[in-house]
Every structure is written in C-alpha cells, then in structure tokens.
Design a protein around this motif. Sequence first.
Motif, mmCIF file in Angstrom:
data_model
loop_
_atom_site.group_PDB
_atom_site.id
_atom_site.type_symbol
_atom_site.label_atom_id
_atom_site.label_comp_id
_atom_site.label_asym_id
_atom_site.label_seq_id
_atom_site.Cartn_x
_atom_site.Cartn_y
_atom_site.Cartn_z
ATOM 1 N N VAL A 20 0.835 -1.200 0.000
ATOM 2 C CA VAL A 20 0.000 0.000 0.000
ATOM 3 C C VAL A 20 0.866 1.244 0.000
ATOM 4 O O VAL A 20 0.596 2.215 -0.722
ATOM 5 C CB VAL A 20 -0.962 -0.010 1.211
ATOM 6 C CG1 VAL A 20 -1.638 1.335 1.383
ATOM 7 C CG2 VAL A 20 -1.993 -1.106 1.071
ATOM 8 N N ARG A 21 1.935 1.249 0.774
ATOM 9 C CA ARG A 21 2.842 2.390 0.815
ATOM 10 C C ARG A 21 3.470 2.639 -0.552
ATOM 11 O O ARG A 21 3.570 3.770 -1.012
ATOM 12 C CB ARG A 21 3.940 2.177 1.854
ATOM 13 C CG ARG A 21 4.812 3.416 2.060
ATOM 14 C CD ARG A 21 6.034 3.134 2.913
ATOM 15 N NE ARG A 21 6.929 2.146 2.339
ATOM 16 C CZ ARG A 21 7.785 2.394 1.334
ATOM 17 N NH1 ARG A 21 7.841 3.576 0.784
ATOM 18 N NH2 ARG A 21 8.574 1.447 0.879
ATOM 19 N N GLU A 31 2.272 1.802 -3.497
ATOM 20 C CA GLU A 31 1.281 2.228 -4.477
ATOM 21 C C GLU A 31 0.807 3.658 -4.250
ATOM 22 O O GLU A 31 0.326 4.296 -5.173
ATOM 23 C CB GLU A 31 0.086 1.281 -4.460
ATOM 24 C CG GLU A 31 0.406 -0.075 -5.025
ATOM 25 C CD GLU A 31 -0.770 -1.026 -4.973
ATOM 26 O OE1 GLU A 31 -1.839 -0.644 -4.467
ATOM 27 O OE2 GLU A 31 -0.621 -2.161 -5.441
ATOM 28 N N THR A 32 0.917 4.153 -3.035
ATOM 29 C CA THR A 32 0.425 5.496 -2.744
ATOM 30 C C THR A 32 1.520 6.517 -2.525
ATOM 31 O O THR A 32 1.225 7.694 -2.377
ATOM 32 C CB THR A 32 -0.477 5.473 -1.493
ATOM 33 O OG1 THR A 32 0.258 4.969 -0.383
ATOM 34 C CG2 THR A 32 -1.706 4.625 -1.722
ATOM 35 N N SER A 33 2.760 6.099 -2.523
ATOM 36 C CA SER A 33 3.844 7.049 -2.253
ATOM 37 C C SER A 33 4.095 7.931 -3.473
ATOM 38 O O SER A 33 4.042 7.474 -4.608
ATOM 39 C CB SER A 33 5.125 6.309 -1.881
ATOM 40 O OG SER A 33 5.647 5.648 -3.000
ATOM 41 N N SER A 85 3.645 7.836 -10.326
ATOM 42 C CA SER A 85 2.552 8.704 -9.917
ATOM 43 C C SER A 85 1.215 8.120 -10.341
ATOM 44 O O SER A 85 1.123 7.286 -11.240
ATOM 45 C CB SER A 85 2.719 10.092 -10.518
ATOM 46 O OG SER A 85 2.455 10.063 -11.902
ATOM 47 N N PHE A 86 0.174 8.594 -9.691
ATOM 48 C CA PHE A 86 -1.170 8.142 -10.006
ATOM 49 C C PHE A 86 -1.518 8.444 -11.454
ATOM 50 O O PHE A 86 -2.092 7.618 -12.151
ATOM 51 C CB PHE A 86 -2.182 8.815 -9.069
ATOM 52 C CG PHE A 86 -3.602 8.558 -9.448
ATOM 53 C CD1 PHE A 86 -4.182 7.327 -9.197
ATOM 54 C CD2 PHE A 86 -4.356 9.537 -10.071
ATOM 55 C CE1 PHE A 86 -5.481 7.077 -9.560
ATOM 56 C CE2 PHE A 86 -5.657 9.290 -10.435
ATOM 57 C CZ PHE A 86 -6.232 8.056 -10.178
#
Length: 83
Positions: free
Chosen positions: A18-19, A21-23, A28-29
């Motif tokens: 999770v870290r 994928e969201t860092s 980037s998204f």
Amino acid sequence: MAERRDDEAESRRILERVRQETSPGGASFIARAAMDARDRVTAADTDRADPIEYWGTRIGRTLGFVIAIGLLAWLVYAATGGG
C-alpha cells in the motif's frame, strides 16, 4: 506463536505494498492511470493468438473512447451556451 509471526509478516507485506502504491516517490497516479488507459485501448489483456478478438477489441475500445470524447465536447459546448 508461529501463527502470530505469519500474520504480522503478512500485515507488514500488505502495508508495504500500500505504501509503494500510494507514495509520491513511486510511479505517480497520473502515470499509472495513463498506462492503464493505454493498455486498455490497445487491448493488452486480450489473446493475441486470436486476431479477430484482438482487432475487434481494439477497434471497439478506440471507437468507444472517441465517442466518449465527442460526447464530453458536446456537453461542454451545450453547457456553455454555444448553441
């Protein structure tokens, strides 16, 4: 005791994923979304051994994308009082 360690190890693995994928330091998204969209339109998830399915999927998804953009442009045009 061993079961508790397994649960903790799995929890840490999930939190690490999770870290990642969201860092902001990773992909980037927006970059991931663009890559996913490209893969979707180019039919990366279809069986390339079947050319009919592959090209049919590509044509259908591309046509759907073009129609969606056209509808969005029409909505903006209509909403701004252009007609």
